[in-house]
Design a protein around this motif. Structure first.
Motif, PDB file in Angstrom:
ATOM      1  N   LEU A  98      41.844  37.390  42.407  1.00 17.01           N
ATOM      2  CA  LEU A  98      41.839  37.775  43.819  1.00 17.01           C
ATOM      3  C   LEU A  98      43.034  37.173  44.555  1.00 17.01           C
ATOM      4  O   LEU A  98      43.659  37.837  45.393  1.00 17.01           O
ATOM      5  N   ARG A  99      43.354  35.927  44.261  1.00 13.58           N
ATOM      6  CA  ARG A  99      44.499  35.287  44.921  1.00 13.58           C
ATOM      7  C   ARG A  99      45.792  36.019  44.576  1.00 13.58           C
ATOM      8  O   ARG A  99      46.619  36.310  45.458  1.00 13.58           O
ATOM      9  N   ASN A 102      46.067  39.366  46.297  1.00 12.46           N
ATOM     10  CA  ASN A 102      46.440  39.187  47.702  1.00 12.46           C
ATOM     11  C   ASN A 102      47.926  38.898  47.840  1.00 12.46           C
ATOM     12  O   ASN A 102      48.606  39.466  48.708  1.00 12.46           O
ATOM     13  N   ASP A 108      42.868  42.328  50.883  1.00 11.11           N
ATOM     14  CA  ASP A 108      41.919  41.407  51.512  1.00 11.11           C
ATOM     15  C   ASP A 108      40.801  41.111  50.507  1.00 11.11           C
ATOM     16  O   ASP A 108      39.984  41.986  50.217  1.00 11.11           O
ATOM     17  N   PRO A 109      40.730  39.878  49.978  1.00 14.68           N
ATOM     18  CA  PRO A 109      39.703  39.564  48.978  1.00 14.68           C
ATOM     19  C   PRO A 109      38.280  39.745  49.499  1.00 14.68           C
ATOM     20  O   PRO A 109      37.359  39.984  48.710  1.00 14.68           O
ATOM     21  N   ASP A 110      38.085  39.638  50.821  1.00 16.83           N
ATOM     22  CA  ASP A 110      36.735  39.772  51.372  1.00 16.83           C
ATOM     23  C   ASP A 110      36.169  41.168  51.179  1.00 16.83           C
ATOM     24  O   ASP A 110      34.949  41.361  51.241  1.00 16.83           O
ATOM     25  N   GLY A 111      37.033  42.159  50.955  1.00 11.67           N
ATOM     26  CA  GLY A 111      36.572  43.522  50.750  1.00 11.67           C
ATOM     27  C   GLY A 111      36.349  43.886  49.297  1.00 11.67           C
ATOM     28  O   GLY A 111      36.045  45.032  48.981  1.00 11.67           O
ATOM     29  N   VAL A 113      34.388  43.216  45.605  1.00 14.35           N
ATOM     30  CA  VAL A 113      33.182  42.680  44.968  1.00 14.35           C
ATOM     31  C   VAL A 113      33.461  42.535  43.471  1.00 14.35           C
ATOM     32  O   VAL A 113      33.470  43.535  42.736  1.00 14.35           O
ATOM     33  N   TRP A 137      36.248  47.877  44.934  1.00 13.45           N
ATOM     34  CA  TRP A 137      36.918  47.742  46.226  1.00 13.45           C
ATOM     35  C   TRP A 137      35.992  48.355  47.271  1.00 13.45           C
ATOM     36  O   TRP A 137      36.116  49.509  47.649  1.00 13.45           O
ATOM     37  N   ARG A 139      35.537  47.641  50.476  1.00 14.69           N
ATOM     38  CA  ARG A 139      36.127  47.903  51.798  1.00 14.69           C
ATOM     39  C   ARG A 139      37.652  47.939  51.651  1.00 14.69           C
ATOM     40  O   ARG A 139      38.344  46.954  51.906  1.00 14.69           O
TER      41      ARG A 139
END
Length: 255
Positions: A98-99, A102, A108-111, A113, A137, A139
């Protein structure tokens, strides 16, 4: 399922991804169908992770890929999953994937799963032990080339383009390497990345029959790779790609 699954949520997969997640969770050390050795620890002590990120809707899924910059010391110009070395500060493969995504694409890692990790695979040329992280993905946000010195393009490739028999063939290099390849999204996907894509399409039940007698010279298809396919949105840096592929590396995406 491997012991690197910390941070994954397989039960959160949408219906259209659930069969692929279930198949990945059943994988064992002997299930890798392409020429890579399973490894728990990298021979050179270096571990990495890549993000295999699928976006919906289920009737038209897409897969996020990048094209590495021509200036990179290794694997210049090659298609790859977002990813890279697992740093000491990373909590594990999921956090690293995820890093890196980004840093490379502005994702955006928050979107995202994370759903499941695959068994670590060793890239023989580099010795990296690479953990693929399958993710949804949930979001999507706009993505882009963040660092032109690292990434030349960011592409959301339709899975339909990857499963199109006309986009599939084998490539062979001067070292004797022979492996699957895809001409999709303006990219030539080959080597390690193509092996993973081919594997995921098969596990998901999305693969379609294609002509395995179509074997093409890597140098020739490399020269025309950006003309082989069209119709996919890509965010490009504008930098030229190298004139020849890094054939000895067999498309490994890790730096």
């Amino acid at each position: 399922m491997t012991d690197t699954d910390s941070g994954t949520h397989p039960d959160a997969a949408p219906d259209w991804l659930a069969p692929l997640v279930a198949a990945c969770r059943r994988l064992g050390p002997d299930d890798v169908p392409f020429r890579r050795r399973i490894a728990g620890t990298a021979p050179n002590g270096r571990s990495a992770a890549v993000l295999m990120l699928f976006a919906g809707p289920g009737d038209a899924p897409e897969l996020l890929l990048t094209e590495r910059a021509a200036e990179m010391r290794a694997h210049a110009g090659q298609a790859a999953f977002p990813g890279g070395t697992i740093d000491p500060t990373d909590a594990g493969p999921v956090a690293a994937a995820l890093r890196e995504a980004n840093e490379e694409t502005g994702l955006d890692p928050d979107g995202v799963v994370p759903l499941v990790t695959l068994p670590p695979l060793t890239i023989p040329v580099t010795g990296f032990a690479v953990t693929p992280v399958l993710a949804h993905w949930a979001r999507p946000v706009p993505v882009r080339v963040v660092d032109q010195g690292e990434t030349a393009a960011v592409v959301r490739v339709p899975v339909a383009a990857l499963t199109d028999p006309a986009a599939r063939f084998l490539v062979t290099g001067p070292s004797g390497y022979v492996g699957p390849a895809f001409a999709a999204g303006g990219l030539l996907v080959w080597g390690f990345t193509a092996g993973l894509v081919d594997w995921m399409l098969t596990l998901a039940g999305w693969a379609r029959p294609w002509d395995r007698s179509d074997v093409r010279d890597l140098d020739e298809v490399w020269a025309q790779r950006h003309d082989l396919s069209a119709g996919t949105t890509a965010w490009k840096s504008g930098h030229a790609a190298p004139s020849r592929p890094d054939a000895a590396a067999e498309g490994g995406p890790i730096r």
